[in-house]
Design a protein around this motif. Structure first.
Motif, PDB file in Angstrom:
ATOM      1  N   ALA A 261       4.589  -0.352   4.404  1.00  0.00           N
ATOM      2  CA  ALA A 261       5.524  -1.462   4.601  1.00  0.00           C
ATOM      3  C   ALA A 261       5.259  -2.071   5.968  1.00  0.00           C
TER       4      ALA A 261
ATOM      5  N   GLU B 270       3.455  -3.940   1.365  1.00  0.00           N
ATOM      6  CA  GLU B 270       4.575  -4.844   1.108  1.00  0.00           C
ATOM      7  C   GLU B 270       5.178  -5.258   2.450  1.00  0.00           C
TER       8      GLU B 270
ATOM      9  N   LEU C 157      15.072  -2.358   5.987  1.00  0.00           N
ATOM     10  CA  LEU C 157      14.656  -1.480   4.890  1.00  0.00           C
ATOM     11  C   LEU C 157      13.712  -0.370   5.344  1.00  0.00           C
TER      12      LEU C 157
ATOM     13  N   VAL D 100       8.390  -6.294   4.317  1.00  0.00           N
ATOM     14  CA  VAL D 100       9.811  -6.071   4.044  1.00  0.00           C
ATOM     15  C   VAL D 100      10.644  -6.473   5.257  1.00  0.00           C
TER      16      VAL D 100
ATOM     17  N   CYS E 155       6.717  -5.228   8.894  1.00  0.00           N
ATOM     18  CA  CYS E 155       7.607  -6.304   9.329  1.00  0.00           C
ATOM     19  C   CYS E 155       7.177  -6.717  10.731  1.00  0.00           C
TER      20      CYS E 155
END
Length: 263
Positions: A129, A155, A161, A157, A131
């Protein structure tokens, strides 16, 4: 140098291997720093990268990956922050270290991408993940994602999260390994040689995960496909439910996420 690693442990090695295998960056354009000579020499031998004992030297790269253990982040950042420029991109792989905390450690505007990879990255099947803070442009994030995709799925995110990510993918390989070990133990108890038992159990888990990913079917639907009326599987499912299998996993993951929030 295009890519610098502060720390050359297992996760750093997995990232290096994926990047080089995909041809994203040449080995001679990668540098890794580590205070442990053994760690430096290992990645040098495996991947042919440049190595150094000086974190500041590795921190001069265009992209810097902070791959030391979380408890050493403050110390490592304090050492390199004065050589970091505003056009460099910093990638963090530590659980619990928020973008705000990282920005505070650097004490100046820095482009930071917070990520949470997991150990299956070591075999090219990682789940990561990501960000980013406000300083990171879309092209910076896209480039970081291309690096992370070299060793698995990625991903982007929302940061809130990230603690859930830690529990569902960052730490979860440990739960899966425990299940594989338990499945193999049961097979051994029924007479199967241990090496064979590990293979049967691991392949069953890998194949089941692939079915979820490739069929798009709900896991419950796939479970029902295996459960014939009055059959062996539904009896095993009944015992797992009786022993709190689902609840144990959920509670373990909630405890994991809570630790991550408080790191």
């Amino acid at each position: 140098m295009k890519l610098g690693f502060i720390g050359t442990g297992n996760m750093a090695g997995a990232i290096m291997g994926g990047i080089i295998k995909r041809g994203l960056i040449r080995p001679e354009e990668i540098i890794g720093s580590d205070i442990q000579e053994q760690g430096r020499e290992k990645v040098k031998s495996l991947y042919g990268i440049q190595v150094t004992a000086d974190n500041k030297e590795a921190a001069k790269a265009e992209v810097v990956i902070l791959s030391v253990k979380p408890q050493y982040y403050a110390e490592a950042i304090a050492e390199i922050k004065d050589v970091i420029k505003e056009n460099q991109l910093i990638i963090s792989i530590a659980p619990g270290k928020t973008l705000a905390w990282l920005e505070e450690q650097f004490g100046k505007p820095v482009k930071i991408i917070r990520t949470m990879p997991n150990t299956p990255a070591m075999v090219g099947e990682g789940m990561t993940a990501a960000c980013a803070n406000a300083q990171v442009a879309k092209e910076d994030l896209d480039y970081a994602v291309s690096i992370l995709e070299s060793f698995g799925e990625v991903e982007v995110v929302s940061e809130h999260l990230m603690d859930a990510v830690v529990s569902v993918s960052g730490s979860s390989p440990a739960y899966v390994f425990m299940m594989i070990e338990a499945m193999a133990d049961a097979a051994v108890a029924d007479g199967m040689p241990r090496t064979q038992a590990y293979k049967f159990a691991a392949q069953a888990v890998m194949g089941s995960a692939k079915m979820v990913m490739e069929t798009g079917k709900h896991p419950g639907e796939l479970k029902d496909m295996v459960c014939s009326p009055a059959g062996t599987t539904i009896e095993a499912v009944r015992v797992l439910e009786e022993r709190g299998f689902r609840s144990a996993i959920i509670e373990a993951m909630k405890a994991c996420a809570e630790i991550s929030r408080n790191m």
